[in-house]
Design a protein around this motif. Structure first.
Motif, PDB file in Angstrom:
ATOM      1  N   MET A 228       0.883  -1.278  -0.018  1.00  0.00           N
ATOM      2  CA  MET A 228       0.050  -0.015  -0.063  1.00  0.00           C
ATOM      3  C   MET A 228       0.845   1.211   0.019  1.00  0.00           C
ATOM      4  SD  MET A 228      -3.331   0.684   0.354  1.00  0.00           S
ATOM      5  CE  MET A 228      -3.690   2.451  -0.326  1.00  0.00           C
ATOM      6  N   VAL A 229       2.035   1.253   0.926  1.00  0.00           N
ATOM      7  CA  VAL A 229       3.012   2.608   0.862  1.00  0.00           C
ATOM      8  C   VAL A 229       3.368   2.531  -0.506  1.00  0.00           C
ATOM      9  CG1 VAL A 229       5.069   1.717   1.977  1.00  0.00           C
ATOM     10  CG2 VAL A 229       3.669   3.675   2.676  1.00  0.00           C
ATOM     11  N   LEU A 230       3.657   1.410  -1.133  1.00  0.00           N
ATOM     12  CA  LEU A 230       4.257   1.661  -2.397  1.00  0.00           C
ATOM     13  C   LEU A 230       3.419   2.263  -3.315  1.00  0.00           C
ATOM     14  CD1 LEU A 230       6.409  -1.785  -2.121  1.00  0.00           C
ATOM     15  CD2 LEU A 230       7.458   0.575  -2.340  1.00  0.00           C
ATOM     16  N   ALA A 231       2.092   1.788  -3.281  1.00  0.00           N
ATOM     17  CA  ALA A 231       1.093   2.562  -4.121  1.00  0.00           C
ATOM     18  C   ALA A 231       0.881   3.928  -4.147  1.00  0.00           C
ATOM     19  CB  ALA A 231      -0.173   1.878  -4.021  1.00  0.00           C
ATOM     20  N   VAL A 232       1.104   4.375  -2.533  1.00  0.00           N
ATOM     21  CA  VAL A 232       0.990   5.916  -2.430  1.00  0.00           C
ATOM     22  C   VAL A 232       2.472   6.579  -3.014  1.00  0.00           C
ATOM     23  CG1 VAL A 232       1.283   7.433  -0.434  1.00  0.00           C
ATOM     24  CG2 VAL A 232      -0.120   5.400  -0.402  1.00  0.00           C
ATOM     25  N   GLU A 233       3.569   5.737  -2.832  1.00  0.00           N
ATOM     26  CA  GLU A 233       4.755   6.428  -3.277  1.00  0.00           C
ATOM     27  C   GLU A 233       4.545   6.565  -4.831  1.00  0.00           C
ATOM     28  OE1 GLU A 233       8.816   6.561  -5.055  1.00  0.00           O
ATOM     29  OE2 GLU A 233       7.349   4.924  -5.450  1.00  0.00           O
ATOM     30  N   ALA A 234       4.139   5.653  -5.539  1.00  0.00           N
ATOM     31  CA  ALA A 234       4.031   5.686  -7.116  1.00  0.00           C
ATOM     32  C   ALA A 234       3.005   6.670  -7.483  1.00  0.00           C
ATOM     33  CB  ALA A 234       3.268   4.317  -7.636  1.00  0.00           C
ATOM     34  N   GLY A 235       1.736   6.782  -6.514  1.00  0.00           N
ATOM     35  CA  GLY A 235       0.917   7.751  -6.906  1.00  0.00           C
ATOM     36  C   GLY A 235       1.675   9.334  -6.696  1.00  0.00           C
ATOM     37  N   HIS A 236       2.656   9.365  -5.788  1.00  0.00           N
ATOM     38  CA  HIS A 236       3.241  10.905  -5.897  1.00  0.00           C
ATOM     39  C   HIS A 236       3.904  11.249  -7.253  1.00  0.00           C
ATOM     40  CE1 HIS A 236       2.390  11.935  -1.788  1.00  0.00           C
ATOM     41  NE2 HIS A 236       2.879  11.037  -1.260  1.00  0.00           N
ATOM     42  N   ARG A 237       4.466  10.039  -7.689  1.00  0.00           N
ATOM     43  CA  ARG A 237       5.273  10.087  -8.883  1.00  0.00           C
ATOM     44  C   ARG A 237       4.008  10.255 -10.145  1.00  0.00           C
ATOM     45  NH1 ARG A 237       7.753   6.145 -10.318  1.00  0.00           N
ATOM     46  NH2 ARG A 237       6.879   4.495  -8.638  1.00  0.00           N
TER      47      ARG A 237
ATOM     48  N   THR B  29       5.552  -3.913  21.023  1.00  0.00           N
ATOM     49  CA  THR B  29       4.213  -3.742  20.308  1.00  0.00           C
ATOM     50  C   THR B  29       4.125  -2.189  19.872  1.00  0.00           C
ATOM     51  OG1 THR B  29       2.754  -5.640  21.180  1.00  0.00           O
ATOM     52  CG2 THR B  29       1.625  -3.925  20.182  1.00  0.00           C
ATOM     53  N   ILE B  30       4.616  -1.459  21.141  1.00  0.00           N
ATOM     54  CA  ILE B  30       4.605  -0.124  20.706  1.00  0.00           C
ATOM     55  C   ILE B  30       5.457   0.316  19.865  1.00  0.00           C
ATOM     56  CG2 ILE B  30       5.218   2.268  22.042  1.00  0.00           C
ATOM     57  CD1 ILE B  30       3.763   0.934  24.429  1.00  0.00           C
ATOM     58  N   VAL B  31       6.739  -0.301  19.754  1.00  0.00           N
ATOM     59  CA  VAL B  31       7.689   0.038  18.669  1.00  0.00           C
ATOM     60  C   VAL B  31       7.333  -0.211  17.280  1.00  0.00           C
ATOM     61  CG1 VAL B  31      10.000  -0.637  17.758  1.00  0.00           C
ATOM     62  CG2 VAL B  31       9.784  -0.220  20.380  1.00  0.00           C
ATOM     63  N   LYS B  32       6.620  -1.299  17.401  1.00  0.00           N
ATOM     64  CA  LYS B  32       5.884  -1.718  15.757  1.00  0.00           C
ATOM     65  C   LYS B  32       4.889  -0.433  15.384  1.00  0.00           C
ATOM     66  CE  LYS B  32       4.798  -6.119  15.260  1.00  0.00           C
ATOM     67  NZ  LYS B  32       4.260  -7.435  15.604  1.00  0.00           N
ATOM     68  N   ALA B  33       4.048  -0.136  16.598  1.00  0.00           N
ATOM     69  CA  ALA B  33       3.113   0.562  16.475  1.00  0.00           C
ATOM     70  C   ALA B  33       3.652   2.200  15.988  1.00  0.00           C
ATOM     71  CB  ALA B  33       2.139   0.957  17.639  1.00  0.00           C
ATOM     72  N   GLY B  34       4.733   2.438  16.441  1.00  0.00           N
ATOM     73  CA  GLY B  34       5.544   3.569  16.286  1.00  0.00           C
ATOM     74  C   GLY B  34       5.878   3.738  14.674  1.00  0.00           C
ATOM     75  N   TYR B  35       6.449   2.543  14.413  1.00  0.00           N
ATOM     76  CA  TYR B  35       7.116   2.372  13.103  1.00  0.00           C
ATOM     77  C   TYR B  35       5.926   2.637  11.920  1.00  0.00           C
ATOM     78  CZ  TYR B  35      12.009   1.520  13.684  1.00  0.00           C
ATOM     79  OH  TYR B  35      13.280   1.652  13.811  1.00  0.00           O
ATOM     80  N   ILE B  36       4.610   1.782  12.034  1.00  0.00           N
ATOM     81  CA  ILE B  36       3.605   2.020  11.238  1.00  0.00           C
ATOM     82  C   ILE B  36       2.883   3.339  11.163  1.00  0.00           C
ATOM     83  CG2 ILE B  36       1.166   1.211  10.960  1.00  0.00           C
ATOM     84  CD1 ILE B  36       2.120  -1.399  12.102  1.00  0.00           C
ATOM     85  N   VAL B  37       2.745   3.981  12.386  1.00  0.00           N
ATOM     86  CA  VAL B  37       2.131   5.239  12.383  1.00  0.00           C
ATOM     87  C   VAL B  37       3.051   6.346  11.890  1.00  0.00           C
ATOM     88  CG1 VAL B  37       1.044   7.126  13.925  1.00  0.00           C
ATOM     89  CG2 VAL B  37       0.433   4.470  14.260  1.00  0.00           C
ATOM     90  N   GLY B  38       4.453   6.257  12.272  1.00  0.00           N
ATOM     91  CA  GLY B  38       5.447   7.307  11.908  1.00  0.00           C
ATOM     92  C   GLY B  38       5.965   7.091  10.427  1.00  0.00           C
ATOM     93  N   GLU B  39       6.091   5.945  10.203  1.00  0.00           N
ATOM     94  CA  GLU B  39       6.753   5.855   8.826  1.00  0.00           C
ATOM     95  C   GLU B  39       5.644   5.699   7.642  1.00  0.00           C
ATOM     96  OE1 GLU B  39       9.713   6.471   7.994  1.00  0.00           O
ATOM     97  OE2 GLU B  39      10.586   6.869   9.793  1.00  0.00           O
ATOM     98  N   PHE B  40       4.743   4.496   8.053  1.00  0.00           N
ATOM     99  CA  PHE B  40       4.020   4.318   6.691  1.00  0.00           C
ATOM    100  C   PHE B  40       2.718   5.041   6.816  1.00  0.00           C
ATOM    101  CE2 PHE B  40       4.510  -0.703   6.506  1.00  0.00           C
ATOM    102  CZ  PHE B  40       5.748  -0.485   6.146  1.00  0.00           C
ATOM    103  N   MET B  41       2.404   5.518   8.191  1.00  0.00           N
ATOM    104  CA  MET B  41       1.328   6.687   7.799  1.00  0.00           C
ATOM    105  C   MET B  41       1.676   8.089   7.907  1.00  0.00           C
ATOM    106  SD  MET B  41      -1.053   4.864  10.642  1.00  0.00           S
ATOM    107  CE  MET B  41      -2.816   5.548  10.256  1.00  0.00           C
ATOM    108  N   HIS B  42       3.204   8.266   8.026  1.00  0.00           N
ATOM    109  CA  HIS B  42       3.892   9.444   7.521  1.00  0.00           C
ATOM    110  C   HIS B  42       3.591  10.349   8.862  1.00  0.00           C
ATOM    111  CE1 HIS B  42       5.066  12.566   4.672  1.00  0.00           C
ATOM    112  NE2 HIS B  42       5.979  11.414   4.385  1.00  0.00           N
ATOM    113  N   LEU B  43       3.099  10.018   9.883  1.00  0.00           N
ATOM    114  CA  LEU B  43       2.758  10.927  10.941  1.00  0.00           C
ATOM    115  C   LEU B  43       3.861  11.729  11.280  1.00  0.00           C
ATOM    116  CD1 LEU B  43       0.372  12.324  12.487  1.00  0.00           C
ATOM    117  CD2 LEU B  43       0.895  10.518  14.214  1.00  0.00           C
ATOM    118  N   ARG B  44       5.034  11.121  11.370  1.00  0.00           N
ATOM    119  CA  ARG B  44       6.309  11.716  11.987  1.00  0.00           C
ATOM    120  C   ARG B  44       6.740  12.931  11.302  1.00  0.00           C
ATOM    121  NH1 ARG B  44      11.890  10.139  12.876  1.00  0.00           N
ATOM    122  NH2 ARG B  44      11.954   9.299  10.694  1.00  0.00           N
ATOM    123  N   TYR B  45       6.149  12.987   9.919  1.00  0.00           N
ATOM    124  CA  TYR B  45       6.783  14.228   9.074  1.00  0.00           C
ATOM    125  C   TYR B  45       5.550  15.246   8.909  1.00  0.00           C
ATOM    126  CZ  TYR B  45      10.048  10.397   7.785  1.00  0.00           C
ATOM    127  OH  TYR B  45      10.775   9.358   8.201  1.00  0.00           O
TER     128      TYR B  45
END
Lengths: 252, 111
Positions: free
Chosen positions: A107-116, B58-74
């Motif tokens: 999914m996150v790769l799809a989002v990345e592709a969308g940006h491009r 679990t909290i570390v995993k949650a941090g990675y998912i929310v921070g990186e995948f969901m982009h909240l960190r940025y």
């Protein structure tokens, strides 16, 4: 001096509109706030599970199932498809976790592709994501079936019927009986994994909608792929919830 | 469809190698942590220590998912905190309910 040299201090025009202090679109913000409220719902379910579990005496896991004692999850969830009778505790649920994490990555790769603005890549990754979601749901269907049908050995318990204690046997579980432990254990299993499964199901539908719109070129014409991002947020959240369910329902 | 297709030129940018590599790294970390959790489930005895290890992972995993995948960190700070601060309520609910559960256990199953 009525001369129009409007000296505006920084921040003075904030209330005139046209400013976005959170630097995110309306749709994305609303998705975030929806997810926050959804997090409360799931927390309510999981924390209540914790309360009810703490209120029951725990099984040691060494003897068989006992309807008065809260079971050890690894004794309940130890079956894997095609390997009947082999004790593989938590292996299948581990596989399910892996599938969901992988679909979050696609999914996150799809989002990345969308940006491009790369339509072909968005299509490809959305398809993988949908496939991951469907696989997860299929696994869950199998697990539910196994849980409901039960293992070969019946659990005995005594029940007070018509003024006397009689011994009964139970195989499997539903909302009325439960061979693995207290009735609440089965109820929580159905409610928590069911509510999460329903989220995955809705997510697959939304993902399909996004895929459809990508194929028909809706986002290409719109000039951006932000919808992929919004639904992506939802999909990651579903993965996030599973991380917690995995820990607090299956591992602890 | 009322859309008349304007043939606007759309430039497809090449994949951002750096970013994609980072995403796979995060995925690898999540996979590793899940693997560890799986091992710990069998290597440690049930008890408060095992539970705390699981909670931390679990909290570390949650941090990675929310921070990186969901982009909240940025995201901007205001958005970040308006999502994070309400989580306090969940923590409070957890503490209160577990305490209540243990009390219920004392009442129901006096030994």
């Amino acid at each position: 001096m009525a001369h129009a040299t409007t000296t505006t201090a920084p921040g003075q025009d904030v209330w005139n509109g046209g400013v976005s202090p959170l630097d995110a679109s309306y749709g994305k913000l609303m998705m975030w706030f929806f997810l926050l409220s959804d997090a409360f719902t799931f927390s309510g379910l999981l924390i209540t599970y914790g309360l009810v579990r703490a209120a029951h005496p725990a099984s040691t896991g060494l003897e068989g199932f006992d309807v008065t004692k809260w079971p050890v999850p690894e004794k309940v969830f130890e079956a894997v498809p095609f390997l009947h009778g082999v004790s593989l505790p938590l292996v299948f649920v581990g596989i399910m976790t892996f599938i969901l994490i992988m679909s979050s990555v696609t999914m996150v790769l799809a989002v990345e592709a969308g940006h491009r603005m790369d339509r072909k890549a968005v299509e490809k990754w959305m398809l993988w994501t949908i496939l991951g979601g469907i696989t997860f749901l299929s696994c869950q269907a199998w697990e539910w079936t196994h849980f409901i049908v039960g293992t070969g050995e019946a659990t005995k318990f005594t029940d007070f019927v018509n003024g006397q204690w009689i011994t009964k046997e139970v195989i499997g579980a539903n909302l009325h009986v439960n061979q693995y432990g207290p009735q609440d254990f089965a109820d929580f299993f159905f409610f928590i994994t069911g509510f999460h499964g329903f989220h995955v199901f809705s997510g697959v539908l939304l993902n399909f909608l996004i895929y459809y719109n990508t194929v028909t070129g809706v986002y290409q014409r719109r000039g951006h792929y932000e919808m992929v991002e919004k639904v992506g947020l939802y999909w990651h959240f579903v993965d996030l919830v599973w991380v917690f369910v995995f820990t607090f329902f299956y591992l602890v | 469809m009322a859309h008349h297709s304007e043939e606007t030129e759309i430039t497809v940018l090449p994949p951002d190698k750096e970013k994609i590599k980072k995403l796979w790294t995060v995925a690898g970390i999540l996979g590793l942590l899940t693997g560890f959790e799986f091992l710990i489930a069998f290597m440690m005895h049930h008890g408060p220590l095992k539970t705390s290890v699981f909670v931390v992972m679990t909290i570390v995993k949650a941090g990675y998912i929310v921070g990186e995948f969901m982009h909240l960190r940025y995201e901007v700070k205001v958005l970040f905190w308006s999502i994070m601060i309400p989580i306090v309520f969940i923590v409070w609910m957890l503490v209160a309910f577990l305490y209540e559960g243990m009390k219920l256990s004392d009442i129901n199953f006096l030994n």
